[in-house]
Design a protein around this motif. Structure first.
Motif, mmCIF file in Angstrom:
data_model
loop_
_atom_site.group_PDB
_atom_site.id
_atom_site.type_symbol
_atom_site.label_atom_id
_atom_site.label_comp_id
_atom_site.label_asym_id
_atom_site.label_seq_id
_atom_site.Cartn_x
_atom_site.Cartn_y
_atom_site.Cartn_z
ATOM 1 N N TYR A 191 -18.675 -7.269 -9.217
ATOM 2 C CA TYR A 191 -19.431 -7.963 -10.186
ATOM 3 C C TYR A 191 -18.395 -9.406 -10.429
ATOM 4 N N ASN A 192 -17.318 -9.033 -10.752
ATOM 5 C CA ASN A 192 -16.291 -10.140 -11.230
ATOM 6 C C ASN A 192 -15.519 -11.006 -10.094
ATOM 7 N N SER A 193 -15.766 -12.246 -10.253
ATOM 8 C CA SER A 193 -14.976 -13.008 -9.203
ATOM 9 C C SER A 193 -13.246 -12.699 -9.517
ATOM 10 N N THR A 194 -12.866 -12.517 -10.394
ATOM 11 C CA THR A 194 -11.663 -12.346 -10.969
ATOM 12 C C THR A 194 -10.843 -11.203 -10.340
ATOM 13 N N VAL A 195 -11.707 -10.127 -10.240
ATOM 14 C CA VAL A 195 -11.637 -8.759 -9.405
ATOM 15 C C VAL A 195 -11.196 -8.924 -8.065
ATOM 16 N N ILE A 196 -12.206 -9.747 -7.400
ATOM 17 C CA ILE A 196 -12.133 -10.168 -6.172
ATOM 18 C C ILE A 196 -10.723 -10.651 -5.780
ATOM 19 N N ASP A 197 -10.283 -11.738 -6.594
ATOM 20 C CA ASP A 197 -9.541 -12.992 -6.188
ATOM 21 C C ASP A 197 -7.895 -12.225 -6.718
ATOM 22 N N GLU A 198 -7.872 -11.355 -7.603
ATOM 23 C CA GLU A 198 -6.636 -10.950 -8.183
ATOM 24 C C GLU A 198 -6.393 -9.360 -7.834
ATOM 25 N N ILE A 199 -7.411 -8.689 -7.365
ATOM 26 C CA ILE A 199 -6.998 -7.401 -7.040
ATOM 27 C C ILE A 199 -7.593 -6.804 -5.551
ATOM 28 N N THR A 200 -8.939 -7.077 -5.231
ATOM 29 C CA THR A 200 -9.638 -6.646 -4.133
ATOM 30 C C THR A 200 -8.943 -7.455 -2.552
ATOM 31 N N LEU A 201 -8.760 -8.788 -2.865
ATOM 32 C CA LEU A 201 -8.462 -9.473 -1.797
ATOM 33 C C LEU A 201 -6.876 -9.028 -1.381
ATOM 34 N N PRO A 202 -6.172 -9.149 -2.511
ATOM 35 C CA PRO A 202 -4.597 -8.738 -2.402
ATOM 36 C C PRO A 202 -4.425 -7.400 -1.909
ATOM 37 N N ASN A 203 -5.317 -6.513 -2.276
ATOM 38 C CA ASN A 203 -5.169 -5.062 -1.897
ATOM 39 C C ASN A 203 -5.210 -4.967 -0.238
ATOM 40 N N THR A 204 -6.331 -5.760 0.054
ATOM 41 C CA THR A 204 -6.846 -5.756 1.514
ATOM 42 C C THR A 204 -5.683 -6.306 2.243
ATOM 43 N N VAL A 205 -5.307 -7.496 1.866
ATOM 44 C CA VAL A 205 -4.199 -8.364 2.625
ATOM 45 C C VAL A 205 -3.054 -7.273 2.953
ATOM 46 N N ALA A 206 -2.428 -6.626 1.934
ATOM 47 C CA ALA A 206 -1.323 -5.884 1.639
ATOM 48 C C ALA A 206 -1.511 -4.711 2.732
ATOM 49 N N ASN A 207 -2.514 -4.135 2.697
ATOM 50 C CA ASN A 207 -2.592 -2.950 3.660
ATOM 51 C C ASN A 207 -2.694 -3.371 5.041
ATOM 52 N N CYS A 208 -3.314 -4.541 5.393
ATOM 53 C CA CYS A 208 -3.317 -5.260 6.476
ATOM 54 C C CYS A 208 -2.025 -5.436 7.127
ATOM 55 N N ILE A 209 -1.278 -6.216 6.323
ATOM 56 C CA ILE A 209 0.160 -6.705 6.825
ATOM 57 C C ILE A 209 0.980 -5.338 6.723
ATOM 58 N N ASN A 210 1.118 -4.467 5.865
ATOM 59 C CA ASN A 210 1.870 -3.581 6.025
ATOM 60 C C ASN A 210 1.655 -2.431 6.771
ATOM 61 N N GLU A 211 0.378 -2.241 7.301
ATOM 62 C CA GLU A 211 0.151 -1.311 8.315
ATOM 63 C C GLU A 211 0.452 -2.089 9.734
ATOM 64 N N GLY A 212 0.235 -3.265 9.676
ATOM 65 C CA GLY A 212 0.242 -4.187 10.939
ATOM 66 C C GLY A 212 -0.441 -3.635 12.114
ATOM 67 N N SER A 213 -0.048 -3.358 13.195
ATOM 68 C CA SER A 213 -0.626 -3.197 14.412
ATOM 69 C C SER A 213 -1.616 -1.813 14.278
ATOM 70 N N ARG A 214 -0.905 -1.054 13.171
ATOM 71 C CA ARG A 214 -1.445 0.480 13.155
ATOM 72 C C ARG A 214 -3.144 0.439 12.950
ATOM 73 N N MET A 215 -3.508 -0.623 12.066
ATOM 74 C CA MET A 215 -5.012 -0.882 11.773
ATOM 75 C C MET A 215 -5.708 -1.282 12.614
ATOM 76 N N GLY A 216 -6.715 -0.453 13.238
ATOM 77 C CA GLY A 216 -7.658 -1.036 14.183
ATOM 78 C C GLY A 216 -7.202 -1.024 15.701
ATOM 79 N N SER A 217 -5.999 -0.296 15.827
ATOM 80 C CA SER A 217 -5.503 -0.409 17.041
ATOM 81 C C SER A 217 -5.041 0.705 17.884
ATOM 82 N N GLY A 218 -5.789 2.059 16.987
ATOM 83 C CA GLY A 218 -5.339 3.258 17.747
ATOM 84 C C GLY A 218 -4.538 4.215 16.947
#
Length: 353
Positions: A191-218
């Motif tokens: 519902y809130n844009s602040t939540v997306i910008d300050e929490i959801t997006l950073p969480n998704t980015v952090a998981n993608c970066i920290n997991e690196g090639s593990r996510m979506g690569s087998g």
């Protein structure tokens, strides 16, 4: 890692369990909350304690049974080209192999001017995690999120090559689990844009970066590395992040934005939603959104408490609401009887295979 609890319990004049309105369980584990309650001899229900609700008895008494709904306009949030911008000033925690931003740090950043909606200051001043039409609880991670994550593992829910929507996403952990499960694409809505910008997006980015090639690569996405308080620097955009889109706004507005999008839009194979049925006034909008966005053979997985004190919603009331409309068939696939009862419901179209 240990779960973090911030407790501030005020005694009311009747010394009833209403005091739990002041309990803030930021990453609430029912087990840990129950242990705390037993140690302190308090009658504090680990599930009911963090239910989204107005913060005082006076606020609850003033809440009308029928409320004029506010329609917050929908918008899509761009993923920044420099991913380090999304992680700037963020402190990371970790639970169940998922990275998430420290909520207290986010709240401080928001109070310092990052929150253009002002939802943090309003939440603090009203002592409430729910301000209808203003703030809908996305700054917390609620118990049913972890109930759903556990259920995905127990029931072996498959996300591979699926299109997934995390509806009312908050921290976005459900969508991130789907992403780690090799979903074809994952969309996040709050519902809130602040939540997306300050929490959801950073969480998704952090998981993608920290997991690196593990996510979506087998890989299985599992690691035994210790928690990282500071997210890694992003040298490039992880492939998994290209599967994601982020939206804020009221459900019906987001639905229309998607359906009217110039981009090719395909309906979702799976819609995930946790603790979004606390307010019966929103049932119509939620039901219509699910009906509009779910694929004809898709599934909805919904986590909820049996009843939300103060706002009147709950799993059985919503189940009755859905059945009366004769669009979906429902099945309660798991019941958690620790403290106040919690449930997981599966929904599918009546004419689906």
């Amino acid at each position: 890692m240990a779960f973090r609890f911030n407790f501030s319990i005020d005694e009311n004049e009747n010394n009833e369990s209403d005091a739990h309105d002041k309990v803030d369980l930021q990453l609430c584990s029912p087990k840990h909350a129950q242990e705390w309650a037993e140690k302190t001899k308090q009658i504090v229900n680990p599930v009911a304690d963090s239910s989204p609700r107005p913060g005082t008895d006076e606020q609850r008494d003033e809440m009308p049974s029928k409320k004029k709904l506010l329609f917050k306009a929908a918008k899509e949030h761009d993923i920044p080209e420099d991913l380090n911008k999304a992680l700037e000033n963020k402190v990371m925690e970790r639970v169940s192999d998922l990275y998430y931003v420290n909520m207290s740090v986010v709240e401080m950043i928001c109070l310092d001017g990052a929150d253009r909606e002002g939802i943090v200051s309003k939440s603090v001043s009203s002592h409430s995690d729910l301000i209808p039409g203003v703030y809908e609880g996305g700054l917390k991670i609620w118990e049913c999120t972890f109930d759903l994550i556990d259920y995905f593992s127990e029931a072996e829910i498959q996300f591979t090559d699926k299109t997934v929507l995390d509806l009312g996403c908050g921290a976005g952990l459900l969508g991130i689990v789907a992403l780690k499960g090799k979903a074809e694409k994952v969309h996040f809505q709050d519902y809130n844009s602040t939540v997306i910008d300050e929490i959801t997006l950073p969480n998704t980015v952090a998981n993608c970066i920290n997991e690196g090639s593990r996510m979506g690569s087998g890989g299985d996405g599992k690691t035994s590395e210790p928690p990282s308080k500071r997210p890694k620097k992003a040298e490039r955009s992880p492939d998994a992040l290209t599967k994601c889109r982020f939206f804020s706004g009221e459900w019906s507005e987001v639905s229309q934005l998607l359906l009217n999008s110039n981009k090719t839009f395909s309906k979702y194979d799976i819609i995930l939603t946790s603790e979004t049925i606390y307010n019966p006034d929103y049932y119509g909008a939620l039901h219509d959104t699910l009906a509009q966005l779910l694929d004809k053979n898709g599934r909805v997985y919904l986590g909820s408490k049996a009843h939300y004190f103060g706002v009147g919603g709950g799993i059985y009331l919503f189940e009755k609401f859905v059945e009366e409309r004769k669009v979906f068939r429902t099945s309660i696939v798991k019941i958690i009887d620790k403290g106040l009862q919690r449930c997981i419901m599966e929904m599918a179209f009546k004419d689906s295979s």
